[in-house]
Each structure stands twice: as structure tokens, then as C-alpha cells.
Scaffold this active site. Structure first.
Site, mmCIF file in Angstrom:
data_model
loop_
_atom_site.group_PDB
_atom_site.id
_atom_site.type_symbol
_atom_site.label_atom_id
_atom_site.label_comp_id
_atom_site.label_asym_id
_atom_site.label_seq_id
_atom_site.Cartn_x
_atom_site.Cartn_y
_atom_site.Cartn_z
ATOM 1 N N ARG A 37 105.725 48.415 28.074
ATOM 2 C CA ARG A 37 104.407 48.929 28.650
ATOM 3 C C ARG A 37 103.426 48.131 29.563
ATOM 4 N NH1 ARG A 37 103.162 49.561 21.922
ATOM 5 N NH2 ARG A 37 103.685 51.829 21.922
ATOM 6 N N HIS A 57 104.927 41.214 17.507
ATOM 7 C CA HIS A 57 104.441 42.356 17.835
ATOM 8 C C HIS A 57 103.191 42.926 17.106
ATOM 9 C CE1 HIS A 57 105.096 46.565 18.994
ATOM 10 N NE2 HIS A 57 105.185 46.816 17.581
#
Length: 329
Positions: A163, A188
Site C-alpha cells: 500500500r 499490522h
């Protein structure tokens, strides 16, 4: 074509990420077009029918590399002699669920799966934890798989890495493969730190090309961290295809090497960068020969220190909760 098939275990086999993952593995996107595979699928008994539907679709694709599909509801059977394992299944957080309850349910799942991997998997197995909370789930898995090598288990942070690279490429109007040395540190979770201070396009630093510290801190970092939430709001469901793609990217680089490129992996800390030893933490690595080496001696400025420490504290808090859970049993 290699004659001996590799065994690939996938948990959460009835879920959307696995649905995006399995067909790509079967067609050779993970191990290449000359490596036969056996898929060993794991899910809960109540999902058995749905998994059978996935099996029928896999069969109907007539993939030349797919030699066998096994379905199990017992982790020991699913992980038997596995060369690679993608642990996609986990307990998702539901509305009103307390953090302790989420960690407790996943602790039970990954304790069982850790023991099964310890007993049944190949001694050279590579295990990628995808199911959230991935870093802490991977730590639990390591705790209950003590006979596996220290570097056998990783948690996925490649989705965040991808991303970040994509957003930088869009900002700089270049192809994604032009971006090198991107790093995502930490958990995460929204505390992750996508760090482009050392990222390059050719010989030029991305930070010099963009030259906008406010965009870096106030736009880029939160947009990467909140991308999953934005996808849920847009499509009414969480990331599936992009998560599966990231899982393949991370595992493939781990197996075959990253060609000298920095990639982000969540691996057990060796104490570098002031990160507590053993903490499952996203760091930059270079993969080669089936192993990863942590990139050392990256400069950490005050802002980076603050961001890294934020993720360290979050993961230590999760570890404390898990330790108390196991102490109570």
C-alpha cells in the site's frame, strides 16, 4: 517439471482471503510454473461444506500443477508434512468485543495450531500468519512450536508495504517497481509506521522528491495505516484479493529471495533498533536462499523513534494480556 509436489497448508480455507489465495497458488504464482503442489485446507467443521465448494471450483479449473487437495478440520492433519503454511483463519473482532476477549479467542486457536505445526509440519516449514491480530497470533504460534527453527514463522506486513509503495508511486507519478527501500515498521495496526525516509527512485531519495514533511506525517502515514478501514467503508467488506496478493509476495520473496531489495516482514526482533528481543515486529529485511536478513544500521530520527516505540508499546501490551491469559489456565 519437478516431480515431487510441495505441500501447502491454508487455514481459514472457506474465507474470502483464502478464496483469492488458493487459485493463485494452484496456478503457480507462488512456486512457479514447474512446481506441482498439494493443497491441505483447514477450517472449522461448520465450514466444511463451504470448503467443499472451493474444492470443486479448484478441480474445475483443471490446474496442471495441482496434484491433490486435502480437506481437514483437525490442524494436525492439515499441517502434516507441510512445506509452507498460510494461517489465514482467525477470530475477527465483532461489535462490542473487548480486546482481551479477542486475544483470548485467538490465543486458543494459535496455541492449538502451534502445537500441531510443532508435531506435524516439515522441519523446514515456512509459516506466514495472515489472520489478525497477526503479530500477536504469530508470537503465540512461536510459543507453542518450540521445535521449529527460530526463523520459521513470520507475520504479514507486506500488505501495508505494498500500500505504501503504491501511494508513493502515485504521488511521484512513477511505476511501482521504481520505488526501492520502503520500510513498514511495527504492528499490522494503526500504530504501524510506513517509513519512506530511505526510499529511493533510482539514486534520488523519495523524501527529497516529495519534499513535504506535512504530507508525510499528516496524510501519507495515516492513509496507509487506515487503508483497510477505507476499503471496508467503500466495498462493505475487508481486503481480500490485495491481502492474498501480499501473502504470496511475502512468501515468494522469503522462498526465492528479494533480489537485494528491502522488503518488510514481521519477524522476531533480535534487539535491533531498540525493539524488545523476541517481539514479532515489522522490520526491513533482504531475503536470499530461503532465509531473511534484517537490514541493520538504518538511521532512526526522533520522529521515527516515537512512531516505532508506539508500536512496541502496543505489542507489549498485547503480549502482557496473552501472558496473563496463559498464566490463568
Amino acid at each position: 517439471m519437478n516431480t515431487e509436489a510441495k505441500r501447502i497448508a491454508v487455514s481459514g480455507a472457506a474465507g474470502q482471503i483464502a478464496y483469492s489465495l488458493l487459485f493463485r497458488i494452484a496456478q503457480g504464482d507462488l512456486l512457479g510454473e514447474d512446481q506441482p503442489v498439494i493443497l491441505q485446507l483447514l477450517d472449522l467443521p461448520q465450514a466444511y461444506g463451504a470448503v467443499q465448494g472451493v474444492v470443486m471450483e479448484l478441480q474445475d479449473c483443471a490446474f496442471p500443477l495441482l496434484k491433490e487437495i486435502q480437506v481437514a478440520t483437525d490442524p494436525h492433519a492439515a499441517f502434516l508434512n507441510a512445506d509452507y503454511a498460510f494461517l489465514v483463519g482467525s477470530k475477527p473482532r465483532t461489535k462490542g468485543m473487548e480486546r482481551r476477549d479477542l486475544l483470548a479467542e485467538n490465543a486458543a486457536i494459535f496455541r492449538t495450531q502451534g502445537r500441531a505445526l510443532n508435531e506435524a509440519a516439515s522441519r523446514d516449514v515456512k509459516v506466514l500468519v495472515v489472520g489478525n491480530p497477526a503479530n500477536t497470533n504469530a508470537s503465540i504460534l512461536r510459543r507453542f512450536a518450540p521445535d521449529l527453527p527460530d526463523d520459521a514463522i513470520s507475520a504479514m506486513i507486506r500488505l501495508d508495504h505494498n500500500r505504501a509503495v503504491s501511494m508513493l508511486a502515485q504521488r511521484c507519478n512513477v511505476d511501482v517497481d521504481s520505488i526501492a527501500d520502503m520500510v513498514v515498521w511495527g504492528n499490522h495496526s494503526p500504530t504501524m509506521f510506513p517509513d519512506y525516509r530511505h526510499a529511493r527512485i533510482g539514486r534520488r531519495l523519495v523524501k527529497d522528491l516529495i519534499n513535504d514533511e506535512n504530507w508525510y506525517r499528516e496524510s501519507f502515514i495515516p492513509k496507509v495505516a487506515q487503508r483497510g478501514t477505507a476499503i471496508i467503508e467503500a466495498r462493505g467488506a475487508s481486503s481480500a484479493a490485495s491481502a492474498a496478493n501480499a501473502a504470496i509476495d511475502q512468501m515468494r520473496d522469503w522462498i526465492f529471495g528479494s533480489d537485494g531489495r528491502w522488503v518488510s516482514m514481521s519477524v522476531p526482533s533480535d534487539g535491533s533498533y531498540g525493539i524488545a528481543p523476541g517481539l514479532m515486529f515489522g522490520v526491513p529485511v533482504i531475503c536470499d536462499g530461503g532465509r531473511y536478513e534484517r537490514v541493520k544500521d538504518i538511521g532512526i530520527d526522533a520522529f521515527a523513534r516515537q512512531r516505532i516505540d508506539l508500536s512496541v508499546r502496543e505489542l507489549q501490551e498485547e503480549a502482557d494480556v496473552v501472558n496473563r491469559l496463559f498464566a490463568d489456565r
